[in-house]
Design an enzyme around this catalytic site. Sequence first.
Site, mmCIF file in Angstrom:
data_model
loop_
_atom_site.group_PDB
_atom_site.id
_atom_site.type_symbol
_atom_site.label_atom_id
_atom_site.label_comp_id
_atom_site.label_asym_id
_atom_site.label_seq_id
_atom_site.Cartn_x
_atom_site.Cartn_y
_atom_site.Cartn_z
ATOM 1 N N LYS A 176 0.826 -1.212 0.000
ATOM 2 C CA LYS A 176 0.000 0.000 0.000
ATOM 3 C C LYS A 176 0.858 1.258 0.000
ATOM 4 C CE LYS A 176 -1.750 -1.403 3.814
ATOM 5 N NZ LYS A 176 -2.510 -1.646 5.063
ATOM 6 N N THR A 209 -7.985 9.716 8.341
ATOM 7 C CA THR A 209 -7.550 8.486 7.674
ATOM 8 C C THR A 209 -7.403 7.331 8.674
ATOM 9 O OG1 THR A 209 -5.248 9.177 7.958
ATOM 10 C CG2 THR A 209 -6.287 9.714 5.853
ATOM 11 N N GLY A 211 -7.939 4.064 10.257
ATOM 12 C CA GLY A 211 -8.590 2.813 9.852
ATOM 13 C C GLY A 211 -8.634 2.545 8.363
ATOM 14 N N THR A 212 -7.879 3.292 7.574
ATOM 15 C CA THR A 212 -7.910 3.031 6.117
ATOM 16 C C THR A 212 -7.386 1.626 5.806
ATOM 17 O OG1 THR A 212 -5.791 4.169 5.950
ATOM 18 C CG2 THR A 212 -7.730 5.411 5.288
ATOM 19 N N GLY A 213 -6.306 1.242 6.491
ATOM 20 C CA GLY A 213 -5.719 -0.083 6.240
ATOM 21 C C GLY A 213 -6.684 -1.196 6.638
ATOM 22 N N CYS A 214 -7.333 -1.034 7.796
ATOM 23 C CA CYS A 214 -8.298 -2.046 8.269
ATOM 24 C C CYS A 214 -9.449 -2.166 7.267
ATOM 25 C CB CYS A 214 -8.881 -1.651 9.628
ATOM 26 S SG CYS A 214 -7.647 -1.433 10.914
HETATM 27 N N1 LIG Z 1 -5.357 10.484 1.649
HETATM 28 C C1 LIG Z 1 -5.643 9.366 0.979
HETATM 29 N N2 LIG Z 1 -6.387 9.405 -0.149
HETATM 30 C C2 LIG Z 1 -6.689 8.301 -0.849
HETATM 31 N N3 LIG Z 1 -6.285 7.074 -0.482
HETATM 32 C C3 LIG Z 1 -5.537 6.946 0.641
HETATM 33 C C4 LIG Z 1 -5.171 8.075 1.426
HETATM 34 N N4 LIG Z 1 -4.430 7.632 2.503
HETATM 35 C C5 LIG Z 1 -4.360 6.308 2.384
HETATM 36 N N5 LIG Z 1 -4.994 5.879 1.261
HETATM 37 C C6 LIG Z 1 -5.178 4.488 0.831
HETATM 38 O O1 LIG Z 1 -5.630 3.800 1.983
HETATM 39 C C7 LIG Z 1 -5.163 2.457 1.983
HETATM 40 C C8 LIG Z 1 -4.381 2.223 3.264
HETATM 41 O O2 LIG Z 1 -3.132 2.791 3.073
HETATM 42 P P1 LIG Z 1 -2.009 3.053 4.151
HETATM 43 O O3 LIG Z 1 -0.714 2.851 3.446
HETATM 44 O O4 LIG Z 1 -2.267 4.381 4.786
HETATM 45 O O5 LIG Z 1 -2.299 1.867 5.163
HETATM 46 P P2 LIG Z 1 -2.002 1.714 6.684
HETATM 47 O O6 LIG Z 1 -0.860 2.600 7.071
HETATM 48 O O7 LIG Z 1 -1.852 0.266 6.910
HETATM 49 O O8 LIG Z 1 -3.331 2.213 7.357
HETATM 50 P P3 LIG Z 1 -3.672 2.104 8.925
HETATM 51 O O9 LIG Z 1 -2.847 3.116 9.613
HETATM 52 O O10 LIG Z 1 -5.123 2.343 8.961
HETATM 53 O O11 LIG Z 1 -3.284 0.696 9.345
HETATM 54 C C9 LIG Z 1 -4.345 2.326 0.697
HETATM 55 O O12 LIG Z 1 -5.193 1.845 -0.327
HETATM 56 C C10 LIG Z 1 -3.912 3.764 0.408
HETATM 57 O O13 LIG Z 1 -3.600 3.933 -0.944
HETATM 58 C C1 LIG Z 2 -7.098 -2.611 16.817
HETATM 59 C C2 LIG Z 2 -6.418 -1.844 15.735
HETATM 60 N N1 LIG Z 2 -6.046 -2.496 14.619
HETATM 61 C C3 LIG Z 2 -5.419 -1.829 13.635
HETATM 62 C C4 LIG Z 2 -5.174 -0.470 13.751
HETATM 63 C C5 LIG Z 2 -4.474 0.202 12.580
HETATM 64 O O1 LIG Z 2 -4.059 1.409 12.719
HETATM 65 C C6 LIG Z 2 -5.580 0.177 14.945
HETATM 66 N N2 LIG Z 2 -5.373 1.504 15.156
HETATM 67 N N3 LIG Z 2 -6.203 -0.540 15.907
#
Ligand SMILES: Nc1ncnc2c1ncn2[C@@H]1O[C@H](COP(=O)(O)OP(=O)(O)OP(=O)(O)O)[C@@H](O)[C@H]1O
Ligand SMILES: Cc1ncc(CO)c(N)n1
Length: 275
Positions: A176, A209, A211-214
């Site tokens: 990502k 942003t 929870g975007t990854g979740c």
């Molecule tokens: N500002 C943004 N606009 C559009 N897409 C975004 C943005 N920020 C993150 N994304 C998308 O969100 C998804 C999660 O990306 P990211 O690399 O931030 O994951 P993460 O760090 O694991 O997230 P989290 O912190 O929630 O675990 C990816 O598809 C990324 O491209």
């Molecule tokens: C429980 C949990 N899983 C994943 C994330 C990812 O940022 C978070 N903040 N909390």
Amino acid sequence: MTSFNILSIAGTDPSGGAGIQADLKTFSALGGYGMSVVTALVAQTTTGVREVHEVPPEFITSQLDTLLNDVRVDAVKIGMLGNTGVIDAVVRAIDDHRLPNVVLDPVMVAKSGDRLLAADAIEAVRSQLLPRADLVTPNLPEAAELLGEEEVHDLASMGEQATRLLTLGARQVLLKGGHLSGQSSTDLLVAAEAAPETFSAERIPTKNTHGTGCTLSSAIAALRPQRRAWFEAVRDAKNYLTEALRHADDLEVGHGKGPVHHFHAWWGEGVGERG
Ligand SMILES: Nc1ncnc2c1ncn2[C@@H]1O[C@H](COP(=O)(O)OP(=O)(O)OP(=O)(O)O)[C@@H](O)[C@H]1O
Ligand SMILES: Cc1ncc(CO)c(N)n1
């Protein structure tokens, strides 16, 4: 009508933006039947993590065995695990119950910077979980940690790191690019038997942003049984997340990095006003 049962194995977020709570919202929004096994109780909100209360591994096994002896599972999203004892319990359940469509989000650090995985558990994720994942979805720092390399910040280097992650045993890697800078947010899907694919979306200018990854990994798990191929599930999950991000500022949740908006993501513009 066919119904699909989607399981999240993850930690909690009382503010509802990340973790199990985000996963269940995503499953529902995308037509799955959501289920959850809690790995850790986390005192966190939009401003950060205060405390983690770990669940004993034997109780993770108890939750998993009780559930899996009763209910058919069609896809699994694995999120925060916390420590090696929990990882061992999850590994045993994947093997004993032959869990299908395993999406592994190798959660290590929250957006606030707080650790959600013990440093000594990274090796267990690498050696035990990656080989059992149908798809692993690291962000850039997580990919670097798993490989024991420096973090990269361009698409070409992302491709090289994603390919090296395949050699650790994951069947597919979605690296990502949320942590990149630039106008677009691009993720890269790499699989041994297919050409790499990029999924690019407009970068939404929002601080919300959390929870975007979740949300992305859960959307992939929810959609996989409803699509013909992983590629299609990833494509549609990415579109779902981008819409949820586009409407994140409509919510009023907390004083820090707020959550994405699932309701708008599915129903589209205007329904909130009508309904
Ligand atoms: N500002 C943004 N606009 C559009 N897409 C975004 C943005 N920020 C993150 N994304 C998308 O969100 C998804 C999660 O990306 P990211 O690399 O931030 O994951 P993460 O760090 O694991 O997230 P989290 O912190 O929630 O675990 C990816 O598809 C990324 O491209
Ligand atoms: C429980 C949990 N899983 C994943 C994330 C990812 O940022 C978070 N903040 N909390």
